[in-house]
Design a protein around this motif. Sequence first.
Motif, mmCIF file in Angstrom:
data_model
loop_
_atom_site.group_PDB
_atom_site.id
_atom_site.type_symbol
_atom_site.label_atom_id
_atom_site.label_comp_id
_atom_site.label_asym_id
_atom_site.label_seq_id
_atom_site.Cartn_x
_atom_site.Cartn_y
_atom_site.Cartn_z
ATOM 1 N N ARG A 5 -35.828 28.278 40.589
ATOM 2 C CA ARG A 5 -34.493 27.855 40.175
ATOM 3 C C ARG A 5 -34.104 28.640 38.931
ATOM 4 O O ARG A 5 -34.887 28.779 37.989
ATOM 5 N N ALA A 6 -32.866 29.123 38.911
ATOM 6 C CA ALA A 6 -32.435 29.983 37.816
ATOM 7 C C ALA A 6 -30.948 29.811 37.569
ATOM 8 O O ALA A 6 -30.187 29.389 38.448
ATOM 9 N N ALA A 7 -30.524 30.156 36.351
ATOM 10 C CA ALA A 7 -29.117 30.134 35.966
ATOM 11 C C ALA A 7 -28.525 31.518 36.243
ATOM 12 O O ALA A 7 -28.965 32.517 35.669
ATOM 13 N N VAL A 8 -27.535 31.572 37.135
ATOM 14 C CA VAL A 8 -27.011 32.840 37.647
ATOM 15 C C VAL A 8 -25.575 33.056 37.159
ATOM 16 O O VAL A 8 -24.713 32.175 37.299
ATOM 17 N N TYR A 9 -25.335 34.246 36.632
ATOM 18 C CA TYR A 9 -23.990 34.664 36.214
ATOM 19 C C TYR A 9 -23.398 35.561 37.285
ATOM 20 O O TYR A 9 -24.010 36.554 37.692
ATOM 21 N N SER A 10 -22.190 35.199 37.722
ATOM 22 C CA SER A 10 -21.519 35.977 38.772
ATOM 23 C C SER A 10 -20.105 36.360 38.376
ATOM 24 O O SER A 10 -19.224 36.476 39.225
ATOM 25 N N GLY A 11 -19.878 36.529 37.068
ATOM 26 C CA GLY A 11 -18.586 36.998 36.607
ATOM 27 C C GLY A 11 -17.660 35.930 36.083
ATOM 28 O O GLY A 11 -16.534 36.235 35.675
ATOM 29 N N LYS A 12 -18.084 34.685 36.061
ATOM 30 C CA LYS A 12 -17.258 33.608 35.520
ATOM 31 C C LYS A 12 -17.967 32.972 34.332
ATOM 32 O O LYS A 12 -19.185 33.117 34.172
ATOM 33 N N PRO A 56 -25.291 40.001 40.594
ATOM 34 C CA PRO A 56 -25.476 38.768 39.838
ATOM 35 C C PRO A 56 -26.604 38.923 38.817
ATOM 36 O O PRO A 56 -27.572 39.633 39.050
ATOM 37 N N THR A 57 -26.437 38.231 37.686
ATOM 38 C CA THR A 57 -27.388 38.326 36.589
ATOM 39 C C THR A 57 -28.106 37.002 36.404
ATOM 40 O O THR A 57 -27.461 35.953 36.316
ATOM 41 N N ILE A 58 -29.441 37.045 36.346
ATOM 42 C CA ILE A 58 -30.225 35.869 35.974
ATOM 43 C C ILE A 58 -30.264 35.850 34.461
ATOM 44 O O ILE A 58 -30.876 36.713 33.825
ATOM 45 N N MET A 59 -29.595 34.865 33.855
ATOM 46 C CA MET A 59 -29.399 34.899 32.414
ATOM 47 C C MET A 59 -30.651 34.461 31.648
ATOM 48 O O MET A 59 -31.595 33.921 32.201
ATOM 49 N N GLY A 60 -30.595 34.687 30.333
ATOM 50 C CA GLY A 60 -31.701 34.339 29.443
ATOM 51 C C GLY A 60 -32.548 35.543 29.089
ATOM 52 O O GLY A 60 -32.907 36.344 29.957
ATOM 53 N N PRO A 121 -37.222 42.352 40.135
ATOM 54 C CA PRO A 121 -38.148 41.519 40.903
ATOM 55 C C PRO A 121 -37.466 40.367 41.633
ATOM 56 O O PRO A 121 -38.130 39.594 42.308
ATOM 57 N N MET A 122 -36.137 40.245 41.483
ATOM 58 C CA MET A 122 -35.431 39.079 42.004
ATOM 59 C C MET A 122 -34.387 39.459 43.031
ATOM 60 O O MET A 122 -33.747 40.522 42.934
ATOM 61 N N THR A 123 -34.194 38.597 44.004
ATOM 62 C CA THR A 123 -33.098 38.734 44.965
ATOM 63 C C THR A 123 -32.414 37.384 45.115
ATOM 64 O O THR A 123 -33.027 36.330 44.958
ATOM 65 N N ILE A 128 -29.965 42.278 45.739
ATOM 66 C CA ILE A 128 -30.594 42.475 44.429
ATOM 67 C C ILE A 128 -29.947 41.571 43.384
ATOM 68 O O ILE A 128 -28.718 41.443 43.314
ATOM 69 N N ALA A 129 -30.770 40.943 42.565
ATOM 70 C CA ALA A 129 -30.312 40.190 41.398
ATOM 71 C C ALA A 129 -30.972 40.790 40.164
ATOM 72 O O ALA A 129 -32.122 41.251 40.213
ATOM 73 N N TYR A 130 -30.241 40.780 39.059
ATOM 74 C CA TYR A 130 -30.698 41.470 37.848
ATOM 75 C C TYR A 130 -31.096 40.470 36.757
ATOM 76 O O TYR A 130 -30.251 39.716 36.262
ATOM 77 N N PRO A 131 -32.360 40.444 36.358
ATOM 78 C CA PRO A 131 -32.751 39.605 35.217
ATOM 79 C C PRO A 131 -32.178 40.197 33.935
ATOM 80 O O PRO A 131 -32.364 41.383 33.649
#
Length: 363
Positions: A5-12, A56-60, A121-123, A128-131
């Motif tokens: 589970r992660a907090a995802v940023y998608s432009g908002k 999308p960015t996995i924040m933190g 390492p994330m999708t 692809i998702a970007y930490p």
Amino acid sequence: MATTRAAVYSGKPELDIREVTLRDPGPGEVLVRIGASGVCGSDRHVLDGDWEMPQPTIMGHEGAGVVEAVGDGVRSLEPGDHVIMTWFYPCGVCTSCREGRTWVCTGSGSEACVLPDGSTPMTLDGAIAYPYLAVGSMSERVVVAEQAAIKVPKELPFDVAALIGCSIATGVGAVVNDAELKAGRSALVIGAGGVGISIIMGLALAGASPIIVADVTDASLELAREFGATHTVKSDASLPDRIRELVPEGVDVAFEAIGRPDTIAIMPATLKRGGTAVIVGLPPQDRPVPIDALALAEEGKSLLGSNYGSTVPARDFPMLAQLYLDGRLPIDRLITNRIPLDEVNDAFDLMRSGARGRSVIMF
């Protein structure tokens, strides 16, 4: 492969809590179960559109936890080790790294949010998702480069450890490494948020006097006094005059810990001749700051940019951890809000409202 589970940023401006797929650690990588993640102003800059990031960015980026597995070739860590993540991992081979100046490494993939081999390492939903900054600590688990995970004592609490990874290292480092402040020198700190309080802790540790803190809220100024500020003033356009009422010749060193172009611009006017202004807060992209260059030259003043407090994580994180454990760096008192991951958007709202102290996500 596993899900986390992660907090995802998608432009908002709001983060979504999503299930993200996380691959196993590859060569030179480690899998870390996150114990705590700070909610930092640098994360807010992304959410508020000040900085562009791949999505999308996995924040933190301010995280600490326990190593669960290591990839081939990892020598400095093993499962069970407690670690703090650095958001700017060094490549170890560029000219800056060879000179020991890892904070200006030219070979790191951190700012592109990728690991040393260029991968992530994330999708998310098969894409692809970007930490964020190659950490992504607002996630139950992360895979990071070996050099991005610094071993620290197991008795160090995760919430304290997380803050060492960014705001504490940045603030204390700005005092000790960048300003090279000596005991008895006068100092001004503009902004008493997380980084500003960290600067105050560093100034108190170094023996600065007086320590003047400027902010716009009474709550933040009250917190600043608790951490060692000897004088507090409201921050506005008249700040240079108010500083000279306290220190007629101006201060030896001034630190801007917000990243506002207007406060950066007035900082040199608070200095004595030969004084130093240090930009610690990071402003939005493409926001130039007007500076009176003639006054800087004629009065022998210096204007420094501080990146990560010139921190060398492998050296400085264990040192800062020990200072906390020895009772000399009261980092735990900075934490005013411990929250679950699901309340992360509320924590950003608190930050935007000017709430005192720091929020930390506890896993």
